[in-house]
Design an enzyme around this catalytic site. Sequence first.
Site, PDB file in Angstrom:
ATOM      1  N   GLY A   4       0.810  -1.214   0.000  1.00 20.10           N
ATOM      2  CA  GLY A   4       0.000   0.000   0.000  1.00 20.10           C
ATOM      3  C   GLY A   4       0.841   1.260   0.000  1.00 20.10           C
ATOM      4  O   GLY A   4       0.524   2.246   0.657  1.00 20.10           O
ATOM      5  N   VAL A  36       8.258   3.230   1.601  1.00 16.02           N
ATOM      6  CA  VAL A  36       9.599   3.784   1.411  1.00 16.02           C
ATOM      7  C   VAL A  36       9.646   5.263   1.806  1.00 16.02           C
ATOM      8  O   VAL A  36      10.660   5.763   2.270  1.00 16.02           O
ATOM      9  CB  VAL A  36      10.093   3.521  -0.037  1.00 16.02           C
ATOM     10  N   LYS A  69       5.776  22.124 -10.652  1.00 14.02           N
ATOM     11  CA  LYS A  69       7.153  21.834 -11.080  1.00 14.02           C
ATOM     12  C   LYS A  69       7.255  22.052 -12.588  1.00 14.02           C
ATOM     13  O   LYS A  69       6.531  21.425 -13.363  1.00 14.02           O
ATOM     14  CB  LYS A  69       7.496  20.380 -10.722  1.00 14.02           C
ATOM     15  N   VAL A 184       2.007 -10.230   5.386  1.00 11.75           N
ATOM     16  CA  VAL A 184       1.967 -11.490   4.650  1.00 11.75           C
ATOM     17  C   VAL A 184       3.232 -12.279   5.007  1.00 11.75           C
ATOM     18  O   VAL A 184       4.347 -11.779   4.821  1.00 11.75           O
ATOM     19  CB  VAL A 184       1.903 -11.240   3.130  1.00 11.75           C
ATOM     20  N   THR A 343      11.545   9.614 -12.240  1.00 11.60           N
ATOM     21  CA  THR A 343      10.822   8.751 -13.167  1.00 11.60           C
ATOM     22  C   THR A 343      10.091   7.571 -12.531  1.00 11.60           C
ATOM     23  O   THR A 343       9.323   6.890 -13.223  1.00 11.60           O
ATOM     24  CB  THR A 343      11.804   8.193 -14.218  1.00 11.60           C
TER      25      THR A 343
HETATM   26  P1  FAD Z   1       6.810   1.067  -0.964  1.00 15.43           P
HETATM   27  O1  FAD Z   1       6.502   2.479  -0.715  1.00 15.43           O
HETATM   28  O2  FAD Z   1       8.014   0.504  -0.289  1.00 15.43           O
HETATM   29  O3  FAD Z   1       5.550   0.211  -0.524  1.00 15.43           O
HETATM   30  C1  FAD Z   1       5.625  -1.175  -0.274  1.00 15.43           C
HETATM   31  C2  FAD Z   1       4.349  -1.633   0.398  1.00 15.43           C
HETATM   32  O4  FAD Z   1       4.366  -3.052   0.540  1.00 15.43           O
HETATM   33  C3  FAD Z   1       4.147  -1.062   1.789  1.00 15.43           C
HETATM   34  O5  FAD Z   1       2.773  -0.745   1.988  1.00 15.43           O
HETATM   35  C4  FAD Z   1       4.527  -2.223   2.691  1.00 15.43           C
HETATM   36  O6  FAD Z   1       3.895  -2.171   3.944  1.00 15.43           O
HETATM   37  C5  FAD Z   1       4.002  -3.380   1.847  1.00 15.43           C
HETATM   38  N1  FAD Z   1       4.583  -4.677   2.186  1.00 15.43           N
HETATM   39  C6  FAD Z   1       5.830  -5.138   1.886  1.00 15.43           C
HETATM   40  N2  FAD Z   1       5.985  -6.382   2.366  1.00 15.43           N
HETATM   41  C7  FAD Z   1       4.819  -6.728   2.958  1.00 15.43           C
HETATM   42  C8  FAD Z   1       4.352  -7.885   3.616  1.00 15.43           C
HETATM   43  N3  FAD Z   1       5.117  -8.954   3.800  1.00 15.43           N
HETATM   44  N4  FAD Z   1       3.086  -7.890   4.088  1.00 15.43           N
HETATM   45  C9  FAD Z   1       2.276  -6.810   3.937  1.00 15.43           C
HETATM   46  N5  FAD Z   1       2.666  -5.685   3.308  1.00 15.43           N
HETATM   47  C10 FAD Z   1       3.919  -5.649   2.831  1.00 15.43           C
HETATM   48  N6  FAD Z   1      10.057   8.442  -7.427  1.00 15.43           N
HETATM   49  C11 FAD Z   1       9.650   9.520  -8.119  1.00 15.43           C
HETATM   50  O7  FAD Z   1       8.811   9.395  -9.017  1.00 15.43           O
HETATM   51  N7  FAD Z   1      10.152  10.757  -7.832  1.00 15.43           N
HETATM   52  C12 FAD Z   1      11.103  10.941  -6.897  1.00 15.43           C
HETATM   53  O8  FAD Z   1      11.514  12.081  -6.660  1.00 15.43           O
HETATM   54  C13 FAD Z   1      11.604   9.806  -6.213  1.00 15.43           C
HETATM   55  N8  FAD Z   1      12.595   9.919  -5.298  1.00 15.43           N
HETATM   56  C14 FAD Z   1      13.087   8.771  -4.707  1.00 15.43           C
HETATM   57  C15 FAD Z   1      14.206   8.861  -3.866  1.00 15.43           C
HETATM   58  C16 FAD Z   1      14.740   7.714  -3.315  1.00 15.43           C
HETATM   59  C17 FAD Z   1      15.962   7.809  -2.458  1.00 15.43           C
HETATM   60  C18 FAD Z   1      14.135   6.446  -3.537  1.00 15.43           C
HETATM   61  C19 FAD Z   1      14.685   5.204  -2.895  1.00 15.43           C
HETATM   62  C20 FAD Z   1      13.018   6.358  -4.339  1.00 15.43           C
HETATM   63  C21 FAD Z   1      12.502   7.514  -4.950  1.00 15.43           C
HETATM   64  N9  FAD Z   1      11.427   7.441  -5.815  1.00 15.43           N
HETATM   65  C22 FAD Z   1      11.010   8.549  -6.506  1.00 15.43           C
HETATM   66  C23 FAD Z   1      10.723   6.177  -6.007  1.00 15.43           C
HETATM   67  C24 FAD Z   1       9.382   6.191  -5.263  1.00 15.43           C
HETATM   68  O9  FAD Z   1       9.608   6.438  -3.898  1.00 15.43           O
HETATM   69  C25 FAD Z   1       8.680   4.849  -5.436  1.00 15.43           C
HETATM   70  O10 FAD Z   1       8.646   4.501  -6.794  1.00 15.43           O
HETATM   71  C26 FAD Z   1       7.255   4.935  -4.967  1.00 15.43           C
HETATM   72  O11 FAD Z   1       7.164   5.430  -3.671  1.00 15.43           O
HETATM   73  C27 FAD Z   1       6.592   3.583  -5.030  1.00 15.43           C
HETATM   74  O12 FAD Z   1       7.034   2.736  -4.004  1.00 15.43           O
HETATM   75  P2  FAD Z   1       6.298   1.356  -3.828  1.00 15.43           P
HETATM   76  O13 FAD Z   1       4.859   1.612  -3.580  1.00 15.43           O
HETATM   77  O14 FAD Z   1       6.655   0.476  -4.958  1.00 15.43           O
HETATM   78  O15 FAD Z   1       7.000   0.720  -2.536  1.00 15.43           O
END
Ligand code: FAD
Length: 496
Positions: A4, A36, A69, A184, A343
């Site tokens: 989420g 994250v 932006k 999970v 991106t």
């Molecule tokens: P996450 O936010 O990590 O979400 C993962 C989810 O999975 C969470 O809800 C967690 O609780 C759940 N989860 C995991 N394992 C389990 C489990 N076993 N059971 C239940 N739930 C679980 N993107 C941009 O577009 N612009 C930016 O400026 C940018 N800056 C960034 C800077 C950095 C340093 C980094 C590392 C990333 C950046 N990004 C940026 C990327 C961006 O943060 C991510 O692409 C975006 O937040 C999507 O993350 P996500 O939802 O894939 O993962």
Amino acid sequence: MLGGGTAGWMTAAALVGLIGSACTVELVESAEIGVVGVGEATLPHLRGFLKTLGIIEAEFMAATHATYKLGIEFRDFANVGDRYVHPFGTFGRPFEGVDFHHYWLRRHHSLPASPVGQKPSFPIGEYCLGVMAAEHRRFAHPQGDADDPTTSYGYAYQFDATRFAPFMRAWAQMRGARRTEGIVTTVERNDVGGVAALVLADGRRTEGDLFIDCSGFRSLLLGETMTEPWEDWSQWLPCDRAVAVASASPDGPIEPFTQATAMPAGWRWRIPLRHRVGNGYVYASGFLDDEGARDALLAALDTPPLAEPRLLRFSAGRRRRSWVGNVVAIGLASGFLEPLESTSIHLVQMAITHLIERFPERVVEAIDRDGFNAAVDADYDRIRDFLILHYHATARNDSPFWNHMRTMTIPDSLADRIALWRRSAHVPRYGFGLFLEPSWVAVLLGQNIVPEGWDQRADLPDGAALDRALDTLRRSIHDRVAVMPDHAAYLQRATA
Ligand code: FAD
């Protein structure tokens, strides 16, 4: 669905909002694991995503403390002391089917004081309204003819990453997405090698036909369960860590752009929001230790930090395939490219689009899965090349990191592009996806790769007439910027 974060709730919102009658969406997330929590700068395409869902911009911006932006200001990348803006807009407009930059190059080469390799007296940014508005910290919604370079430009948002996913979650839940809170711990398999159910720590089970893995870097379903191999790109993009910290908003204007400043072992972002500034140092651990990165980031802040810096670890690359069996990974579970061009959220959006276009009716068809994987691969590969360009096309020789980046071997796809550009100023167009020609022009010129030749049709206009046309355009853009409102004042009004 598992996860989420931004990827999970964007995907859930799109599924219930656009094809809600074709599927039931259930999302499992864990507050204990968390998200994250970074990802604050976006690309203009996000506006289309929100608009398609019927989300009102002013409400979204108020809820996420967003700013507008106009692009990214790159500092010290081509060389120490150098800067340029990569805008979300075009430079000038095509004439007789030939892109503006060819005419600009012809004139540039005709100026005696601007030999090849040096900045011209009128940088190409002066012919882009978005660049000039950014330079003066101004913003207003573009109006009129979208092709008119004196009135139009693209824009995106900078927002509080911790507020975006909750905003999308509320929106998706109101339209039928179901949420399960819990961790999970087990993934049950079906008898054809796919996933049958997610089992939570307390024994609850979530069954499904299609499993969307948005579990972040852990990639619990695609990486761990389906064991899809990781394709590592760290030989070209060695930055593998970031320290991030918020700082207080300074007095004075709010920049309508993200800043990326090259540092001895990577680069530093600065993203101004309504209520604070987001900062981070993205660095290569092979060239700098965590303590050094933290100290350098804190020393570079222009206002006091609001918390202790956070350390994030990652590596550049992607899963070989993002859709395997009945598992589709979106977001960090699928791959990661460092945020130099903001991106990642865009890659999430593109994956959602590719999925919805190929959403299975009953069973997963190989043609849909393969089409999705090919589209996702192309998105990643092209952005990868564009990012490498920023590092590789540099004159910097002041640190081991920059010496490595400048002299490394780059992918053939990028080497061919640079060679073609140097010779003839042509940028081959992609059939779909990023980055469009103006972006390549902005960064190639910004990184000081000035072509020796240009499209010969640009030689047709009379030289004096060309000079007049360019000067008129430049003055029109200056006049337009002079009457645009200050970004901070405009934000106040637009999101009140
Ligand atoms: P996450 O936010 O990590 O979400 C993962 C989810 O999975 C969470 O809800 C967690 O609780 C759940 N989860 C995991 N394992 C389990 C489990 N076993 N059971 C239940 N739930 C679980 N993107 C941009 O577009 N612009 C930016 O400026 C940018 N800056 C960034 C800077 C950095 C340093 C980094 C590392 C990333 C950046 N990004 C940026 C990327 C961006 O943060 C991510 O692409 C975006 O937040 C999507 O993350 P996500 O939802 O894939 O993962």
